[in-house]
Design a protein around this motif. Structure first.
Motif, PDB file in Angstrom:
ATOM      1  N   ALA A 141      50.170   8.726 -38.593  1.00  0.00           N
ATOM      2  CA  ALA A 141      48.865   8.072 -38.506  1.00  0.00           C
ATOM      3  C   ALA A 141      48.981   6.593 -38.850  1.00  0.00           C
ATOM      4  CB  ALA A 141      47.868   8.759 -39.443  1.00  0.00           C
ATOM      5  N   HIS A 142      49.769   6.281 -39.853  1.00  0.00           N
ATOM      6  CA  HIS A 142      49.948   4.882 -40.253  1.00  0.00           C
ATOM      7  C   HIS A 142      50.634   4.083 -39.143  1.00  0.00           C
ATOM      8  CE1 HIS A 142      50.276   1.519 -42.978  1.00  0.00           C
ATOM      9  NE2 HIS A 142      51.576   1.444 -42.750  1.00  0.00           N
ATOM     10  N   VAL A 143      51.676   4.632 -38.552  1.00  0.00           N
ATOM     11  CA  VAL A 143      52.371   3.962 -37.447  1.00  0.00           C
ATOM     12  C   VAL A 143      51.413   3.775 -36.271  1.00  0.00           C
ATOM     13  CG1 VAL A 143      54.200   4.240 -35.718  1.00  0.00           C
ATOM     14  CG2 VAL A 143      54.679   4.703 -38.126  1.00  0.00           C
ATOM     15  N   GLY A 144      50.594   4.776 -35.993  1.00  0.00           N
ATOM     16  CA  GLY A 144      49.611   4.665 -34.920  1.00  0.00           C
ATOM     17  C   GLY A 144      48.593   3.566 -35.191  1.00  0.00           C
ATOM     18  N   ASP A 145      48.152   3.464 -36.438  1.00  0.00           N
ATOM     19  CA  ASP A 145      47.206   2.401 -36.805  1.00  0.00           C
ATOM     20  C   ASP A 145      47.822   1.022 -36.607  1.00  0.00           C
ATOM     21  OD1 ASP A 145      45.295   4.276 -37.509  1.00  0.00           O
ATOM     22  OD2 ASP A 145      45.713   4.146 -39.673  1.00  0.00           O
ATOM     23  N   ILE A 146      49.080   0.876 -36.993  1.00  0.00           N
ATOM     24  CA  ILE A 146      49.772  -0.408 -36.821  1.00  0.00           C
ATOM     25  C   ILE A 146      49.905  -0.745 -35.333  1.00  0.00           C
ATOM     26  CG2 ILE A 146      52.001  -1.583 -37.093  1.00  0.00           C
ATOM     27  CD1 ILE A 146      52.278  -0.047 -39.773  1.00  0.00           C
ATOM     28  N   ALA A 147      50.278   0.241 -34.534  1.00  0.00           N
ATOM     29  CA  ALA A 147      50.430   0.012 -33.091  1.00  0.00           C
ATOM     30  C   ALA A 147      49.091  -0.363 -32.464  1.00  0.00           C
ATOM     31  CB  ALA A 147      51.003   1.260 -32.419  1.00  0.00           C
ATOM     32  N   TYR A 148      48.021   0.281 -32.900  1.00  0.00           N
ATOM     33  CA  TYR A 148      46.704  -0.028 -32.348  1.00  0.00           C
ATOM     34  C   TYR A 148      46.262  -1.439 -32.735  1.00  0.00           C
ATOM     35  CZ  TYR A 148      41.800   0.395 -31.070  1.00  0.00           C
ATOM     36  OH  TYR A 148      40.567   0.187 -30.517  1.00  0.00           O
ATOM     37  N   GLU A 149      46.508  -1.819 -33.992  1.00  0.00           N
ATOM     38  CA  GLU A 149      46.188  -3.177 -34.430  1.00  0.00           C
ATOM     39  C   GLU A 149      46.962  -4.210 -33.609  1.00  0.00           C
ATOM     40  OE1 GLU A 149      46.797  -3.520 -38.645  1.00  0.00           O
ATOM     41  OE2 GLU A 149      45.388  -1.885 -39.062  1.00  0.00           O
ATOM     42  N   ASP A 150      48.218  -3.925 -33.324  1.00  0.00           N
ATOM     43  CA  ASP A 150      49.036  -4.817 -32.507  1.00  0.00           C
ATOM     44  C   ASP A 150      48.461  -4.916 -31.099  1.00  0.00           C
ATOM     45  OD1 ASP A 150      51.383  -6.486 -32.085  1.00  0.00           O
ATOM     46  OD2 ASP A 150      52.128  -4.831 -30.838  1.00  0.00           O
ATOM     47  N   TYR A 151      48.043  -3.790 -30.551  1.00  0.00           N
ATOM     48  CA  TYR A 151      47.444  -3.786 -29.214  1.00  0.00           C
ATOM     49  C   TYR A 151      46.171  -4.639 -29.196  1.00  0.00           C
ATOM     50  CZ  TYR A 151      44.540  -2.322 -25.340  1.00  0.00           C
ATOM     51  OH  TYR A 151      43.717  -2.325 -24.253  1.00  0.00           O
ATOM     52  N   LEU A 152      45.349  -4.498 -30.227  1.00  0.00           N
ATOM     53  CA  LEU A 152      44.101  -5.271 -30.281  1.00  0.00           C
ATOM     54  C   LEU A 152      44.365  -6.772 -30.333  1.00  0.00           C
ATOM     55  CD1 LEU A 152      41.914  -3.131 -32.707  1.00  0.00           C
ATOM     56  CD2 LEU A 152      41.739  -3.283 -30.210  1.00  0.00           C
ATOM     57  N   LYS A 153      45.473  -7.173 -30.934  1.00  0.00           N
ATOM     58  CA  LYS A 153      45.822  -8.594 -31.006  1.00  0.00           C
ATOM     59  C   LYS A 153      46.308  -9.116 -29.653  1.00  0.00           C
ATOM     60  CE  LYS A 153      47.208  -8.432 -35.826  1.00  0.00           C
ATOM     61  NZ  LYS A 153      48.343  -8.416 -36.753  1.00  0.00           N
ATOM     62  N   ASN A 154      47.068  -8.310 -28.934  1.00  0.00           N
ATOM     63  CA  ASN A 154      47.694  -8.756 -27.684  1.00  0.00           C
ATOM     64  C   ASN A 154      46.939  -8.318 -26.432  1.00  0.00           C
ATOM     65  OD1 ASN A 154      49.859  -9.959 -29.075  1.00  0.00           O
ATOM     66  ND2 ASN A 154      50.853  -7.964 -29.270  1.00  0.00           N
ATOM     67  N   ARG A 155      46.241  -7.216 -26.515  1.00  0.00           N
ATOM     68  CA  ARG A 155      45.491  -6.659 -25.379  1.00  0.00           C
ATOM     69  C   ARG A 155      46.333  -6.536 -24.123  1.00  0.00           C
ATOM     70  NH1 ARG A 155      40.599  -4.207 -26.586  1.00  0.00           N
ATOM     71  NH2 ARG A 155      39.718  -5.323 -28.322  1.00  0.00           N
ATOM     72  N   LYS A 156      47.595  -6.190 -24.314  1.00  0.00           N
ATOM     73  CA  LYS A 156      48.474  -5.971 -23.161  1.00  0.00           C
ATOM     74  C   LYS A 156      48.854  -4.496 -23.129  1.00  0.00           C
ATOM     75  CE  LYS A 156      50.498 -10.572 -23.178  1.00  0.00           C
ATOM     76  NZ  LYS A 156      51.721 -11.345 -23.339  1.00  0.00           N
ATOM     77  N   SER A 157      48.867  -3.955 -21.966  1.00  0.00           N
ATOM     78  CA  SER A 157      49.333  -2.581 -21.800  1.00  0.00           C
ATOM     79  C   SER A 157      50.220  -2.524 -20.575  1.00  0.00           C
ATOM     80  CB  SER A 157      48.152  -1.617 -21.677  1.00  0.00           C
ATOM     81  OG  SER A 157      47.419  -1.892 -20.518  1.00  0.00           O
ATOM     82  N   ARG A 158      50.976  -1.436 -20.492  1.00  0.00           N
ATOM     83  CA  ARG A 158      51.869  -1.249 -19.361  1.00  0.00           C
ATOM     84  C   ARG A 158      51.647   0.138 -18.807  1.00  0.00           C
ATOM     85  NH1 ARG A 158      57.264  -2.670 -22.387  1.00  0.00           N
ATOM     86  NH2 ARG A 158      58.115  -1.393 -20.750  1.00  0.00           N
ATOM     87  N   PRO A 159      51.897   0.313 -17.536  1.00  0.00           N
ATOM     88  CA  PRO A 159      51.749   1.652 -16.946  1.00  0.00           C
ATOM     89  C   PRO A 159      52.713   2.644 -17.594  1.00  0.00           C
ATOM     90  CG  PRO A 159      52.047  -0.029 -15.243  1.00  0.00           C
ATOM     91  CD  PRO A 159      52.304  -0.682 -16.550  1.00  0.00           C
ATOM     92  N   LEU A 160      52.258   3.866 -17.734  1.00  0.00           N
ATOM     93  CA  LEU A 160      53.089   4.911 -18.317  1.00  0.00           C
ATOM     94  C   LEU A 160      54.384   5.082 -17.531  1.00  0.00           C
ATOM     95  CD1 LEU A 160      53.539   7.171 -20.349  1.00  0.00           C
ATOM     96  CD2 LEU A 160      52.204   8.672 -18.863  1.00  0.00           C
TER      97      LEU A 160
END
Length: 74
Positions: free
Chosen positions: A45-64
């Motif tokens: 859960a902690h790793v997921g929270d960190i990854a989500y916070e990082d996503y919110l800062k960069n707003r970049k995603s890639r196709p699966l």
């Protein structure tokens, strides 16, 4: 193999013994598996929270499909 001692009240010991019996496990196995599973869940859960916070800062995603290729997952 290492041994860890945990001090509990008589009431807590009774509860733990009852839970071990309910789960069909030894007290040692119940405490070991339950503790490790809880810690692993907390870590995930902690790793997921960190990854989500990082996503919110960069707003970049890639196709699966791109990620699966990159990590060689079939």
């Amino acid at each position: 193999m290492a041994t860890i001692t945990v001090r509990v009240s008589d009431e807590e010991k009774k509860f733990l013994d009852e839970m071990a019996k309910f789960e069909g496990k030894s007290l040692s196995d119940l405490l070991k598996t339950t503790t490790l599973e809880s810690l692993e869940d907390s870590y995930d859960a902690h790793v997921g929270d960190i990854a989500y916070e990082d996503y919110l800062k960069n707003r970049k995603s890639r196709p699966l499909s791109e990620l699966l290729t990159e990590y060689e997952v079939d």
